[in-house]
Design a protein around this motif. Sequence first.
Motif, PDB file in Angstrom:
ATOM      1  N   ALA A 104       0.857  -1.188   0.000  1.00 29.95           N
ATOM      2  CA  ALA A 104       0.000   0.000   0.000  1.00 29.95           C
ATOM      3  C   ALA A 104       0.892   1.237   0.000  1.00 29.95           C
ATOM      4  CB  ALA A 104      -0.905  -0.009   1.216  1.00 29.95           C
ATOM      5  N   LEU A 105       0.370   2.342  -0.529  1.00 31.43           N
ATOM      6  CA  LEU A 105       1.158   3.570  -0.632  1.00 31.43           C
ATOM      7  C   LEU A 105       0.283   4.778  -0.339  1.00 31.43           C
ATOM      8  CD1 LEU A 105       3.856   4.974  -1.582  1.00 31.43           C
ATOM      9  CD2 LEU A 105       2.781   5.112  -3.839  1.00 31.43           C
ATOM     10  N   VAL A 106       0.825   5.683   0.492  1.00 26.24           N
ATOM     11  CA  VAL A 106       0.214   6.989   0.742  1.00 26.24           C
ATOM     12  C   VAL A 106       1.333   8.014   0.653  1.00 26.24           C
ATOM     13  CG1 VAL A 106      -1.024   8.460   2.390  1.00 26.24           C
ATOM     14  CG2 VAL A 106      -1.556   6.020   2.273  1.00 26.24           C
ATOM     15  N   THR A 107       1.067   9.151   0.001  1.00 28.27           N
ATOM     16  CA  THR A 107       2.066  10.222  -0.084  1.00 28.27           C
ATOM     17  C   THR A 107       1.536  11.493   0.575  1.00 28.27           C
ATOM     18  OG1 THR A 107       1.290  11.137  -2.191  1.00 28.27           O
ATOM     19  CG2 THR A 107       2.910   9.348  -2.302  1.00 28.27           C
ATOM     20  N   PHE A 108       2.462  12.388   0.843  1.00 29.15           N
ATOM     21  CA  PHE A 108       2.120  13.730   1.305  1.00 29.15           C
ATOM     22  C   PHE A 108       2.444  14.654   0.147  1.00 29.15           C
ATOM     23  CE2 PHE A 108       2.082  17.671   3.494  1.00 29.15           C
ATOM     24  CZ  PHE A 108       1.378  17.471   4.665  1.00 29.15           C
ATOM     25  N   ASP A 109       1.552  15.525  -0.192  1.00 34.26           N
ATOM     26  CA  ASP A 109       1.660  16.495  -1.286  1.00 34.26           C
ATOM     27  C   ASP A 109       1.165  15.868  -2.578  1.00 34.26           C
ATOM     28  OD1 ASP A 109       2.727  18.592   0.196  1.00 34.26           O
ATOM     29  OD2 ASP A 109       4.786  18.016  -0.246  1.00 34.26           O
ATOM     30  N   GLU A 110       0.235  16.514  -3.162  1.00 36.30           N
ATOM     31  CA  GLU A 110      -0.341  16.043  -4.415  1.00 36.30           C
ATOM     32  C   GLU A 110       0.373  16.697  -5.584  1.00 36.30           C
ATOM     33  OE1 GLU A 110      -4.582  14.592  -5.496  1.00 36.30           O
ATOM     34  OE2 GLU A 110      -4.649  16.720  -5.053  1.00 36.30           O
ATOM     35  N   LEU A 111       0.599  15.907  -6.615  1.00 36.64           N
ATOM     36  CA  LEU A 111       1.168  16.429  -7.849  1.00 36.64           C
ATOM     37  C   LEU A 111       0.044  16.784  -8.809  1.00 36.64           C
ATOM     38  CD1 LEU A 111       3.989  13.816  -8.458  1.00 36.64           C
ATOM     39  CD2 LEU A 111       4.249  16.139  -7.618  1.00 36.64           C
ATOM     40  N   ALA A 112       0.291  17.724  -9.669  1.00 36.47           N
ATOM     41  CA  ALA A 112      -0.723  18.128 -10.644  1.00 36.47           C
ATOM     42  C   ALA A 112      -1.076  16.977 -11.584  1.00 36.47           C
ATOM     43  CB  ALA A 112      -0.225  19.329 -11.445  1.00 36.47           C
ATOM     44  N   VAL A 113      -0.199  15.983 -11.692  1.00 34.57           N
ATOM     45  CA  VAL A 113      -0.424  14.865 -12.612  1.00 34.57           C
ATOM     46  C   VAL A 113      -0.907  13.602 -11.891  1.00 34.57           C
ATOM     47  CG1 VAL A 113       1.218  15.685 -14.332  1.00 34.57           C
ATOM     48  CG2 VAL A 113       2.007  14.191 -12.488  1.00 34.57           C
ATOM     49  N   ASP A 114      -1.354  13.740 -10.637  1.00 35.98           N
ATOM     50  CA  ASP A 114      -1.784  12.558  -9.878  1.00 35.98           C
ATOM     51  C   ASP A 114      -2.846  11.746 -10.601  1.00 35.98           C
ATOM     52  OD1 ASP A 114      -0.047  12.596  -7.784  1.00 35.98           O
ATOM     53  OD2 ASP A 114      -1.436  13.480  -6.354  1.00 35.98           O
ATOM     54  N   GLY A 115      -3.693  12.378 -11.389  1.00 37.17           N
ATOM     55  CA  GLY A 115      -4.743  11.665 -12.105  1.00 37.17           C
ATOM     56  C   GLY A 115      -4.224  10.706 -13.159  1.00 37.17           C
ATOM     57  N   LEU A 116      -2.944  10.806 -13.512  1.00 35.60           N
ATOM     58  CA  LEU A 116      -2.357   9.927 -14.520  1.00 35.60           C
ATOM     59  C   LEU A 116      -1.929   8.586 -13.953  1.00 35.60           C
ATOM     60  CD1 LEU A 116      -0.108  12.516 -16.402  1.00 35.60           C
ATOM     61  CD2 LEU A 116      -2.383  11.701 -17.044  1.00 35.60           C
ATOM     62  N   PHE A 117      -1.774   8.483 -12.630  1.00 39.27           N
ATOM     63  CA  PHE A 117      -1.278   7.255 -12.019  1.00 39.27           C
ATOM     64  C   PHE A 117      -2.377   6.230 -11.850  1.00 39.27           C
ATOM     65  CE2 PHE A 117       1.741  10.458 -10.332  1.00 39.27           C
ATOM     66  CZ  PHE A 117       2.900   9.930 -10.867  1.00 39.27           C
ATOM     67  N   ARG A 118      -2.036   4.955 -12.096  1.00 39.16           N
ATOM     68  CA  ARG A 118      -2.932   3.840 -11.820  1.00 39.16           C
ATOM     69  C   ARG A 118      -2.144   2.845 -11.003  1.00 39.16           C
ATOM     70  NH1 ARG A 118      -6.178   6.804 -11.924  1.00 39.16           N
ATOM     71  NH2 ARG A 118      -7.494   7.399 -13.622  1.00 39.16           N
ATOM     72  N   PRO A 119      -2.533   2.568  -9.798  1.00 42.00           N
ATOM     73  CA  PRO A 119      -3.747   3.031  -9.156  1.00 42.00           C
ATOM     74  C   PRO A 119      -3.632   4.502  -8.766  1.00 42.00           C
ATOM     75  CG  PRO A 119      -2.413   1.890  -7.542  1.00 42.00           C
ATOM     76  CD  PRO A 119      -1.709   1.755  -8.879  1.00 42.00           C
ATOM     77  N   GLY A 120      -4.780   5.127  -8.516  1.00 44.75           N
ATOM     78  CA  GLY A 120      -4.772   6.492  -8.004  1.00 44.75           C
ATOM     79  C   GLY A 120      -4.073   6.495  -6.648  1.00 44.75           C
ATOM     80  N   ILE A 121      -3.306   7.542  -6.368  1.00 44.78           N
ATOM     81  CA  ILE A 121      -2.474   7.591  -5.160  1.00 44.78           C
ATOM     82  C   ILE A 121      -3.217   8.298  -4.023  1.00 44.78           C
ATOM     83  CG2 ILE A 121      -0.253   8.310  -4.209  1.00 44.78           C
ATOM     84  CD1 ILE A 121      -0.098   6.252  -6.540  1.00 44.78           C
ATOM     85  N   THR A 122      -3.360   7.595  -2.900  1.00 42.93           N
ATOM     86  CA  THR A 122      -3.913   8.205  -1.691  1.00 42.93           C
ATOM     87  C   THR A 122      -2.910   9.253  -1.224  1.00 42.93           C
ATOM     88  OG1 THR A 122      -5.138   6.232  -1.064  1.00 42.93           O
ATOM     89  CG2 THR A 122      -4.622   7.790   0.701  1.00 42.93           C
ATOM     90  N   THR A 123      -3.398  10.465  -0.987  1.00 42.48           N
ATOM     91  CA  THR A 123      -2.498  11.598  -0.745  1.00 42.48           C
ATOM     92  C   THR A 123      -3.033  12.517   0.346  1.00 42.48           C
ATOM     93  OG1 THR A 123      -2.023  11.566  -3.126  1.00 42.48           O
ATOM     94  CG2 THR A 123      -1.333  13.501  -1.921  1.00 42.48           C
ATOM     95  N   VAL A 125      -3.227  16.197   1.215  1.00 38.58           N
ATOM     96  CA  VAL A 125      -3.164  17.408   0.408  1.00 38.58           C
ATOM     97  C   VAL A 125      -3.253  18.642   1.305  1.00 38.58           C
ATOM     98  CG1 VAL A 125      -4.252  18.686  -1.474  1.00 38.58           C
ATOM     99  CG2 VAL A 125      -4.271  16.192  -1.489  1.00 38.58           C
ATOM    100  N   GLN A 126      -2.317  19.548   1.113  1.00 34.91           N
ATOM    101  CA  GLN A 126      -2.338  20.816   1.838  1.00 34.91           C
ATOM    102  C   GLN A 126      -3.213  21.815   1.075  1.00 34.91           C
ATOM    103  OE1 GLN A 126       1.611  21.909   3.688  1.00 34.91           O
ATOM    104  NE2 GLN A 126       2.280  20.730   1.914  1.00 34.91           N
ATOM    105  N   PRO A 127      -3.858  22.722   1.787  1.00 35.08           N
ATOM    106  CA  PRO A 127      -4.687  23.722   1.112  1.00 35.08           C
ATOM    107  C   PRO A 127      -3.805  24.832   0.512  1.00 35.08           C
ATOM    108  CG  PRO A 127      -4.761  24.054   3.480  1.00 35.08           C
ATOM    109  CD  PRO A 127      -3.952  22.812   3.250  1.00 35.08           C
ATOM    110  N   ALA A 128      -3.187  24.534  -0.617  1.00 38.01           N
ATOM    111  CA  ALA A 128      -2.175  25.423  -1.212  1.00 38.01           C
ATOM    112  C   ALA A 128      -2.707  26.831  -1.479  1.00 38.01           C
ATOM    113  CB  ALA A 128      -1.636  24.808  -2.497  1.00 38.01           C
ATOM    114  N   TYR A 129      -3.894  26.931  -2.052  1.00 36.56           N
ATOM    115  CA  TYR A 129      -4.441  28.260  -2.344  1.00 36.56           C
ATOM    116  C   TYR A 129      -4.602  29.058  -1.060  1.00 36.56           C
ATOM    117  CZ  TYR A 129      -7.522  32.024  -3.723  1.00 36.56           C
ATOM    118  OH  TYR A 129      -8.052  33.259  -3.915  1.00 36.56           O
ATOM    119  N   GLU A 130      -5.189  28.440  -0.045  1.00 33.79           N
ATOM    120  CA  GLU A 130      -5.430  29.126   1.229  1.00 33.79           C
ATOM    121  C   GLU A 130      -4.118  29.531   1.899  1.00 33.79           C
ATOM    122  OE1 GLU A 130      -8.072  30.738   4.083  1.00 33.79           O
ATOM    123  OE2 GLU A 130      -8.454  29.961   2.097  1.00 33.79           O
ATOM    124  N   ILE A 131      -3.108  28.684   1.809  1.00 32.45           N
ATOM    125  CA  ILE A 131      -1.791  29.010   2.371  1.00 32.45           C
ATOM    126  C   ILE A 131      -1.233  30.252   1.680  1.00 32.45           C
ATOM    127  CG2 ILE A 131       0.619  28.254   2.530  1.00 32.45           C
ATOM    128  CD1 ILE A 131      -0.501  25.368   2.936  1.00 32.45           C
TER     129      ILE A 131
END
Length: 170
Positions: A104-123, A125-131
């Motif tokens: 199993a895999l979980v990451t910290f920080d989402e990449l803009a290309v996360d939708g390209l990975f199979r399986p989708g990566i549990t991540t 995510v920091q509220p970048a805009y709000e920060i």
Amino acid sequence: KAAVDHLIAMGHRRIAILTGRLTLQNEQQRLKGYKRSLEKAGIPYERELVWAGSFNEAQGTQVCLERLAMSSAPSALFCTNAIMGIAALRAFQSLSISCPEQMALVTFDELAVDGLFRPGITTVVQPAYEIGYRGANALLQKIKAGARRAAPLVLRLPAELRLRESSMYS
């Protein structure tokens, strides 16, 4: 902490952590959260499951390749930054490790290309805009205040755990 809590909830008891440079405060905090989650669940902390990486994908892949060859490999991996997450995926591919069935895999920080990975990566995510928004407002307030010294602003915004396929088997 949320990432490791999730992996524990999925039934994992041997969870490795792949970090960036542990001289950085954010990496130290993520390691602290990892340790707290294990402790809360009654899972012994194993130093051999702390894999010190960097922010270099090739070096992170090498660390994973070496550590995944251990006789008692973990069943899950938490990567404290997205670059190390990609490094882990490369190592999985190189060793023909199926994610999430074998690891199993979980990451910290989402990449803009996360939708390209199979399986989708549990991540996590920091509220970048709000920060950025709040940081810019704090800077403008300091500029308006002039030369006066102001107390440092400490602001903590909650991160979100986005569940996807990479962590959903136990």
